[in-house]
Every structure is written in C-alpha cells, then in structure tokens.
Design a protein around this motif. Sequence first.
Motif, PDB file in Angstrom:
ATOM      1  N   ASP A   8       0.822  -1.206   0.000  1.00 41.40           N
ATOM      2  CA  ASP A   8       0.000   0.000   0.000  1.00 41.40           C
ATOM      3  C   ASP A   8       0.863   1.264   0.000  1.00 41.40           C
ATOM      4  O   ASP A   8       0.357   2.375   0.173  1.00 41.40           O
ATOM      5  N   THR A   9       2.162   1.099  -0.207  1.00 38.03           N
ATOM      6  CA  THR A   9       3.066   2.250  -0.323  1.00 38.03           C
ATOM      7  C   THR A   9       3.238   2.707  -1.775  1.00 38.03           C
ATOM      8  O   THR A   9       3.959   3.671  -2.027  1.00 38.03           O
ATOM      9  N   VAL A  10       2.596   2.028  -2.727  1.00 40.63           N
ATOM     10  CA  VAL A  10       2.818   2.332  -4.146  1.00 40.63           C
ATOM     11  C   VAL A  10       1.849   3.399  -4.660  1.00 40.63           C
ATOM     12  O   VAL A  10       1.899   3.766  -5.829  1.00 40.63           O
ATOM     13  N   THR A  11       0.986   3.918  -3.800  1.00 40.72           N
ATOM     14  CA  THR A  11      -0.043   4.864  -4.244  1.00 40.72           C
ATOM     15  C   THR A  11       0.539   6.209  -4.647  1.00 40.72           C
ATOM     16  O   THR A  11       1.607   6.610  -4.179  1.00 40.72           O
ATOM     17  N   LYS A  12      -0.188   6.885  -5.494  1.00 36.41           N
ATOM     18  CA  LYS A  12       0.151   8.252  -5.896  1.00 36.41           C
ATOM     19  C   LYS A  12      -0.855   9.222  -5.253  1.00 36.41           C
ATOM     20  O   LYS A  12      -2.001   8.859  -4.997  1.00 36.41           O
ATOM     21  N   PRO A  15      -5.795  13.926  -6.867  1.00 35.22           N
ATOM     22  CA  PRO A  15      -5.829  15.337  -7.301  1.00 35.22           C
ATOM     23  C   PRO A  15      -6.055  16.298  -6.141  1.00 35.22           C
ATOM     24  O   PRO A  15      -5.417  17.368  -6.059  1.00 35.22           O
ATOM     25  N   GLY A  16      -6.955  15.947  -5.215  1.00 34.04           N
ATOM     26  CA  GLY A  16      -7.208  16.811  -4.062  1.00 34.04           C
ATOM     27  C   GLY A  16      -5.991  16.952  -3.172  1.00 34.04           C
ATOM     28  O   GLY A  16      -5.702  18.042  -2.654  1.00 34.04           O
ATOM     29  N   MET A  17      -5.273  15.855  -2.983  1.00 32.98           N
ATOM     30  CA  MET A  17      -4.055  15.893  -2.171  1.00 32.98           C
ATOM     31  C   MET A  17      -2.977  16.730  -2.846  1.00 32.98           C
ATOM     32  O   MET A  17      -2.308  17.552  -2.190  1.00 32.98           O
ATOM     33  N   LEU A  18      -2.807  16.550  -4.154  1.00 29.09           N
ATOM     34  CA  LEU A  18      -1.818  17.348  -4.895  1.00 29.09           C
ATOM     35  C   LEU A  18      -2.134  18.839  -4.803  1.00 29.09           C
ATOM     36  O   LEU A  18      -1.224  19.656  -4.629  1.00 29.09           O
ATOM     37  N   ASP A  19      -3.403  19.158  -4.903  1.00 32.99           N
ATOM     38  CA  ASP A  19      -3.807  20.566  -4.809  1.00 32.99           C
ATOM     39  C   ASP A  19      -3.465  21.136  -3.433  1.00 32.99           C
ATOM     40  O   ASP A  19      -2.950  22.260  -3.320  1.00 32.99           O
ATOM     41  N   THR A 321      -4.000  -4.600  -0.682  1.00 34.13           N
ATOM     42  CA  THR A 321      -4.917  -3.696  -1.382  1.00 34.13           C
ATOM     43  C   THR A 321      -4.701  -2.259  -0.908  1.00 34.13           C
ATOM     44  O   THR A 321      -4.191  -2.028   0.192  1.00 34.13           O
ATOM     45  N   HIS A 322      -5.102  -1.307  -1.740  1.00 34.91           N
ATOM     46  CA  HIS A 322      -4.838   0.108  -1.425  1.00 34.91           C
ATOM     47  C   HIS A 322      -5.740   1.007  -2.248  1.00 34.91           C
ATOM     48  O   HIS A 322      -6.506   0.537  -3.108  1.00 34.91           O
ATOM     49  N   MET A 323      -5.638   2.294  -2.038  1.00 35.91           N
ATOM     50  CA  MET A 323      -6.583   3.240  -2.631  1.00 35.91           C
ATOM     51  C   MET A 323      -6.434   3.386  -4.145  1.00 35.91           C
ATOM     52  O   MET A 323      -7.379   3.824  -4.817  1.00 35.91           O
ATOM     53  N   ASP A 324      -5.291   3.014  -4.712  1.00 36.57           N
ATOM     54  CA  ASP A 324      -5.130   3.079  -6.160  1.00 36.57           C
ATOM     55  C   ASP A 324      -5.549   1.785  -6.859  1.00 36.57           C
ATOM     56  O   ASP A 324      -5.473   1.686  -8.084  1.00 36.57           O
TER      57      ASP A 324
END
Length: 341
Positions: A8-12, A15-19, A321-324
């Motif tokens: 679960d460390t592979v996520t990017k 858009p909200g987080m980047l903003d 499993t993860h958010m991406d």
Amino acid sequence: MEINLISDTVTKPTPGMLDAMMKAEVGDDVFKNDPTVNRLEAKVAELFGMEAALFFPSGSMTNQTAIKLHTQPGEQLICDKYAHVYNYEGGGASFNSGVSCKLIDGNRGMMTASMVEAGINPPDFYHSPLTSLVCIENTTNKGGGACWDFNELGKIRKVCESNNLKYHLDGARLWNAMVAKKETPKQYGQLFDSISVCLSKGLGCPVGSVLVGSEKLIHDAIRVRKILGGGMRQAGFLAAAGVYALDHHVDRLADDHQKAREIGAVLSKLDFIKKVEPIETNIIIFQLDEAVMSADRFLKKLEENKILIIGMGQGKLRIVTHMDYTNEMHKTFLDLLQHLD
C-alpha cells in the motif's frame, strides 16, 4: 493496465491531495517555522489525546527514535518474532541504540501479557540485559494485517507499569486496525508512551510518518531525528498531504479491507492454494501447494498479465490492497485468479 499489489506504499497522491500540497504554506521546519508541519503535528497529537507530535520522513525512523529514547545501550526490548522493528528496519535497534531484542513466539505477530511478563529479565540479575521496553506492531505486517485485541494491549500496559517498562506502538497501519475494529486514536493514546503512525501506506501520502508522545519525549526526539538525518526544510508540502489524508482518506480504508476479503475468498477456493491466513484488514498472506503450482510459476503468470505481488520467503506470498487499486482492477484480478491454471 498494470495492477500493483506489492504494497500500500505504491499509491500516488490524489488530485485533491496534490492541490493541497501545491497550496501549502511552508517555512523551515528545522527551525520549527513551517506552519503546515506544525499544523499536522498538532492535529495528530490532538487525535491521540497526547501532548505533542513530530513529523518524520519514514516509519522506521520514528520507531528507531522511540527505541533510542526509551532505552540505554546494553538493554533489551521485548517484541514478537514477526515485529517490524526486528525484521525490517535493518538491524537499527542494535545499530542506533545498542539494544538487543527478546523475541516472543506469539500468534501472527501478536503476544499475550503473560508471554511479555515471562520474557522480562530479572532486573537485579546483571548477567542478562536489562529489559526496558515493549514494542507492539498493529496491524502486524508479517502476520497478515492482523489486529490486536485491545483488552490484551491493556493487560500488557499493566505488565509494563508493574515492571517499570516503557511501551511503544509501531502503528504503521494503525489506521487500518482502528477502522476494522471501530476503535479511536484516543484509546491508544491512553495506553502507550509513544506511538508512530504512517501516512504513506493506507492513507496514500507520498512520504511521512509521525511520532506521538509526551512534550518531553517529542522535545528529545527532535535531537535524535537530527542525528539520524531526518531534519527537513520546507516539509510543509509533504505535511499538507498528511493533513489532507487525515481529513479524507481514513474511512475509505474499509473499502480496501472489503476487497482483500473478496480476494481471499477466491484464493481459498483454488486447488493450488494450500492456505490463506485470516483476513482482517488490507493484507492477504497465503501459501501455494507447490506440488500443484510453484511460487515462481504463479508469480510469473501474474506478471505476464501485468499483476505484481510480493514473495515473502518460506513459501509465503503477499497481496496488499490500497486506494489506487480500483474496482475495475479488482474485477480483472478476481477473473484472472479464477481462470489461472
């Protein structure tokens, strides 16, 4: 479409987080002048009902800092044989703090209060290391995302108090445990002397962990973080991701847990699967029947279909499993598993 279920460390960042990261107000955190880092630290401390918190580049550094602050060279900490602080931090406990680990043979990374008590060296017997710290990992990585029984954690706390031991929680995936067990940060804050929580696993941040504890512990942790090379400058860009994740990404961990259970249900019906460990959160650990299909062949078949998982050695494989990991990816993966031969 690549499906990466290695960790679960592979996520990017979303858009909200980047903003939020791009709009962060920043300063020099080495001088404690980064307002966004200060905001994140205050937020996490308040969540756990503890006095203070400190932002770190990694979970290993938070754990190693806590071990350093709770022990003296030549002493010993108690942890389960599966513990991350022993298995996956490069021998840091001995290198950084000069302490040894007494390993307890628990169940899926979890030990009981009676096991901990039995592992304490007599304090007046100077031939053995002085036991000074107990380390817990929740959820247990090597134990397949298992969640500790909170009552047992309370019993271990009493053992620590009776024997003048410090109590540290490696909470790299504590958010997962709390969602799965419907527990609160404040419950944990009342039990432990220090807690490390990761932002870059289930919560989806690009980097970062936080150490929580007393005002004095965190004051002293700043010096240890500096010694370990963990001082960062305009770290508010990273801290903003943490603030955003805490506001938006905690409750959704239940989706990862559900997908993990569905994967486990499919795996358990396949004739080449020998065993699937119980699934409570977002980690699936399983073993193949090597007489039917070898681990190398299984991993190669998945890789040919652009699906990546990880081998843990000793015949064990891991899926996280993860958010991406989207619903579309989930359907593709389940379909592939059911038609693999």
